[in-house]
Design an enzyme around this catalytic site. Structure first.
Site, PDB file in Angstrom:
ATOM      1  N   CYS A 118       0.910  -0.896   0.007  1.00  0.00           N
ATOM      2  CA  CYS A 118      -0.002  -0.195   0.412  1.00  0.00           C
ATOM      3  C   CYS A 118       0.982   0.743  -0.108  1.00  0.00           C
ATOM      4  O   CYS A 118       0.434   2.364  -0.365  1.00  0.00           O
ATOM      5  CB  CYS A 118      -0.307   0.399   0.978  1.00  0.00           C
ATOM      6  SG  CYS A 118      -2.013  -1.616   1.475  1.00  0.00           S
ATOM      7  N   HIS A 258      -3.324   6.166   4.721  1.00  0.00           N
ATOM      8  CA  HIS A 258      -3.674   4.538   4.477  1.00  0.00           C
ATOM      9  C   HIS A 258      -5.398   4.658   4.768  1.00  0.00           C
ATOM     10  O   HIS A 258      -4.496   4.040   5.959  1.00  0.00           O
ATOM     11  CB  HIS A 258      -2.596   4.303   4.464  1.00  0.00           C
ATOM     12  CG  HIS A 258      -3.240   3.214   3.700  1.00  0.00           C
ATOM     13  ND1 HIS A 258      -3.611   2.708   2.116  1.00  0.00           N
ATOM     14  CD2 HIS A 258      -3.522   0.990   4.097  1.00  0.00           C
ATOM     15  CE1 HIS A 258      -4.436   1.312   2.430  1.00  0.00           C
ATOM     16  NE2 HIS A 258      -3.995   0.660   3.217  1.00  0.00           N
ATOM     17  N   ASN A 288     -10.131  -0.873   1.288  1.00  0.00           N
ATOM     18  CA  ASN A 288      -8.625  -0.566   1.938  1.00  0.00           C
ATOM     19  C   ASN A 288      -8.267  -0.819   0.357  1.00  0.00           C
ATOM     20  O   ASN A 288      -8.981  -1.967  -0.388  1.00  0.00           O
ATOM     21  CB  ASN A 288      -8.284  -1.187   2.897  1.00  0.00           C
ATOM     22  CG  ASN A 288      -6.757  -0.969   2.433  1.00  0.00           C
ATOM     23  OD1 ASN A 288      -5.966  -0.665   1.193  1.00  0.00           O
ATOM     24  ND2 ASN A 288      -6.308  -2.165   3.442  1.00  0.00           N
TER      25      ASN A 288
HETATM   26  O1  UT7 Z   1      -3.591  -2.077   4.313  1.00  0.00           O
HETATM   27  C1  UT7 Z   1      -2.266  -2.553   4.477  1.00  0.00           C
HETATM   28  C2  UT7 Z   1      -2.476  -2.837   5.286  1.00  0.00           C
HETATM   29  N1  UT7 Z   1      -3.337  -3.318   6.285  1.00  0.00           N
HETATM   30  C3  UT7 Z   1      -3.996  -2.873   7.444  1.00  0.00           C
HETATM   31  O2  UT7 Z   1      -3.516  -1.847   8.244  1.00  0.00           O
HETATM   32  C4  UT7 Z   1      -4.825  -3.623   8.007  1.00  0.00           C
HETATM   33  C5  UT7 Z   1      -4.922  -3.508   9.722  1.00  0.00           C
HETATM   34  N2  UT7 Z   1      -5.588  -4.418  10.377  1.00  0.00           N
HETATM   35  C6  UT7 Z   1      -6.893  -4.337  11.047  1.00  0.00           C
HETATM   36  O3  UT7 Z   1      -7.399  -2.910  10.288  1.00  0.00           O
HETATM   37  C7  UT7 Z   1      -7.827  -4.848  11.798  1.00  0.00           C
HETATM   38  O4  UT7 Z   1      -6.467  -6.150  12.407  1.00  0.00           O
HETATM   39  C8  UT7 Z   1      -8.629  -6.132  11.046  1.00  0.00           C
HETATM   40  C9  UT7 Z   1      -9.629  -5.140  10.808  1.00  0.00           C
HETATM   41  C10 UT7 Z   1      -8.136  -7.103   9.795  1.00  0.00           C
HETATM   42  C11 UT7 Z   1      -8.760  -7.155  12.041  1.00  0.00           C
HETATM   43  O5  UT7 Z   1      -9.294  -6.715  13.171  1.00  0.00           O
HETATM   44  P1  UT7 Z   1      -8.564  -7.136  14.637  1.00  0.00           P
HETATM   45  O6  UT7 Z   1      -9.737  -6.235  15.745  1.00  0.00           O
HETATM   46  O7  UT7 Z   1      -7.494  -6.906  14.422  1.00  0.00           O
HETATM   47  O8  UT7 Z   1      -9.522  -8.570  14.688  1.00  0.00           O
HETATM   48  P2  UT7 Z   1      -8.593  -9.924  14.483  1.00  0.00           P
HETATM   49  O9  UT7 Z   1      -7.315 -10.449  13.535  1.00  0.00           O
HETATM   50  O10 UT7 Z   1      -7.978 -10.080  16.650  1.00  0.00           O
HETATM   51  O11 UT7 Z   1      -9.860 -11.107  15.575  1.00  0.00           O
HETATM   52  C12 UT7 Z   1     -10.937 -10.489  16.312  1.00  0.00           C
HETATM   53  C13 UT7 Z   1     -11.947 -11.920  15.222  1.00  0.00           C
HETATM   54  C14 UT7 Z   1     -11.315 -13.539  15.063  1.00  0.00           C
HETATM   55  O12 UT7 Z   1     -12.020 -13.944  15.584  1.00  0.00           O
HETATM   56  P3  UT7 Z   1     -11.760 -15.088  17.618  1.00  0.00           P
HETATM   57  O13 UT7 Z   1     -10.548 -15.626  16.752  1.00  0.00           O
HETATM   58  O14 UT7 Z   1     -12.138 -14.072  18.389  1.00  0.00           O
HETATM   59  O15 UT7 Z   1     -13.057 -15.567  17.377  1.00  0.00           O
HETATM   60  C15 UT7 Z   1     -11.641 -13.174  13.987  1.00  0.00           C
HETATM   61  O16 UT7 Z   1     -11.986 -14.862  13.611  1.00  0.00           O
HETATM   62  O17 UT7 Z   1     -12.556 -11.764  14.571  1.00  0.00           O
HETATM   63  C16 UT7 Z   1     -13.027 -12.322  13.857  1.00  0.00           C
HETATM   64  N3  UT7 Z   1     -12.981 -12.355  13.073  1.00  0.00           N
HETATM   65  C17 UT7 Z   1     -14.563 -11.913  11.986  1.00  0.00           C
HETATM   66  N4  UT7 Z   1     -15.680 -11.996  12.446  1.00  0.00           N
HETATM   67  C18 UT7 Z   1     -17.090 -11.154  11.520  1.00  0.00           C
HETATM   68  C19 UT7 Z   1     -11.852 -11.371  11.393  1.00  0.00           C
HETATM   69  N5  UT7 Z   1     -13.160 -10.923  10.666  1.00  0.00           N
HETATM   70  C20 UT7 Z   1     -14.204 -10.885  10.697  1.00  0.00           C
HETATM   71  C21 UT7 Z   1     -15.414 -10.494   9.832  1.00  0.00           C
HETATM   72  N6  UT7 Z   1     -16.077 -10.571   9.767  1.00  0.00           N
HETATM   73  N7  UT7 Z   1     -15.261 -10.152   8.844  1.00  0.00           N
END
Ligand code: UT7
Length: 331
Positions: A118, A258, A288
């Site tokens: 990105c 970004h 994004n």
């Molecule tokens: O563009 C390149 C740079 N990229 C970024 O900047 C992305 C940076 N990261 C983020 O924005 C965040 O980490 C995310 C939005 C991708 C994820 O948010 P998070 O608060 O870090 O969630 P997580 O990955 O820790 O997941 C929390 C929970 C998990 O469930 P369990 O294991 O706690 O039961 C995931 O399986 O949320 C679950 N989960 C979802 N639930 C519903 C992950 N994706 C989804 C979804 N819908 N789409």
């Protein structure tokens, strides 16, 4: 050797292009196990644009590029160079840059792609302004363009809800008087290459039935690792960049991050003790869009009058590599 003054760089115009088709969070509920509430709360995204079948990255890039040229009343023949930041090119080669060159009729221009996750937007802006400062080029069209919907796994809720398609462009030119580029810096840490990657289909994993079955041709992201990394490295980095430019963080009139996650933007602004109102945010509409997102926000910030002539604008991005970078530009 006699010291030659660098040529000042100015922003001449911006443009953008997004596909018409809108995919809402509610639509995504029908595709993967997710909810409008989860996506909104965790990311701030409400909807994103999806390119129709047959439309490729270079189509979006050429439209955004032409819009920036029109805004500046500059013809394609006047361009010396086209640099496209992209992670979802039409093909690995030739790049999107040469496609755009031909599509818009930039008969004199060189053209190439920059692939830096990105952060490609900031790398491309820095390369373009370096070439103008050095006197190699007078007018450079910088574009960020993505058709990410083609390379995400629509069965993977960790990634498919985040990304969108679109392109934005900035036309940089040789100016007179003060340089518009007040500071710029880029970083990379390849030891974190597995945070965001598309592993399959090339030298490391040439395409086979197995790589396809394993979905190695789709984007993989350790979202939470990226989230923690970005929150740690970006605040001190942008503070230092202000320092290098002889500015306080409070001297920046508009912050263009970004557009990955509302929580990242909020967190960084809080750590910097800068009001969130100074950040231009449009990720709710486009998701994004990787190397395009900073250009989309810059263009809309200008179009909506949030950014005006004379403003000091901080462009910040981060992504696969891991890479991150920023530029302070006076509009
Ligand atoms: O563009 C390149 C740079 N990229 C970024 O900047 C992305 C940076 N990261 C983020 O924005 C965040 O980490 C995310 C939005 C991708 C994820 O948010 P998070 O608060 O870090 O969630 P997580 O990955 O820790 O997941 C929390 C929970 C998990 O469930 P369990 O294991 O706690 O039961 C995931 O399986 O949320 C679950 N989960 C979802 N639930 C519903 C992950 N994706 C989804 C979804 N819908 N789409």
């Amino acid at each position: 050797m006699k010291h030659r003054r660098c040529t000042p760089v100015v922003l001449l115009g911006t443009g953008m292009s997004v596909p018409d088709r809108i995919l809402t969070n509610k639509d995504l509920e029908k595709i993967v196990d997710t909810s409008d509430e989860w996506i909104l709360e965790r990311t701030g995204i409400s909807e994103r644009r999806i390119a129709p079948a047959g439309e490729v990255t270079s189509d979006l890039a050429a439209r955004a590029g032409m819009a920036a040229l029109d805004a500046a009343s500059v013809s394609p023949e006047e361009l010396d160079m086209i640099i496209v930041g992209t992670n979802s090119p039409d093909k690995l080669f030739p790049g999107v840059g040469p496609m755009v060159q031909s599509m818009i009729g930039a008969s004199r221009a060189g053209a190439c792609d920059v692939q830096a996750g990105c952060t490609g937007c900031v790398y491309a802006m820095m390369l373009a302004s370096s070439g103008i400062r050095a006197g190699f080029w007078k007018k450079v069209l910088v574009i960020g363009a993505e058709a990410l919907s083609r390379i995400v796994d629509w069965k993977d809720r960790n990634t498919c809800v985040l990304f969108g398609d679109g392109a934005g462009a900035a036309l940089l030119g040789a100016g007179e008087g003060e340089d518009g580029v007040l500071a710029a810096e880029v970083h990379a840490d390849g030891s974190l290459s597995d945070y965001i990657e598309l592993p399959g289909g090339l030298a490391a994993h040439p395409a086979t039935n197995e790589t396809v079955e394993q979905g190695l041709h789709f984007v993989k992201m350790k979202g939470n690792e990226v989230f923690k990394y970005v929150n740690r490295v970006i605040p001190p980095f942008v503070r230092d960049l202000c320092d290098h430019a002889g500015l306080e963080v409070g001297d920046i009139d508009a912050w263009i991050f970004h557009q990955a996650n509302h929580r990242i933007i909020e967190g960084v602004m809080r750590r910097l003790d800068v009001p969130l109102q100074k950040a231009v945010i449009n990720l709710q509409k486009y998701g994004n869009t990787s190397a395009a997102s900073v250009f989309l926000a810059l263009h809309e910030g200008l179009a909506e009058g949030r950014i005006t002539r004379g403003d000091r604008v901080m462009l910040v991005s981060f992504g696969a590599g891991m890479t991150y970078g920023a530029m302070i530009i006076r509009i």
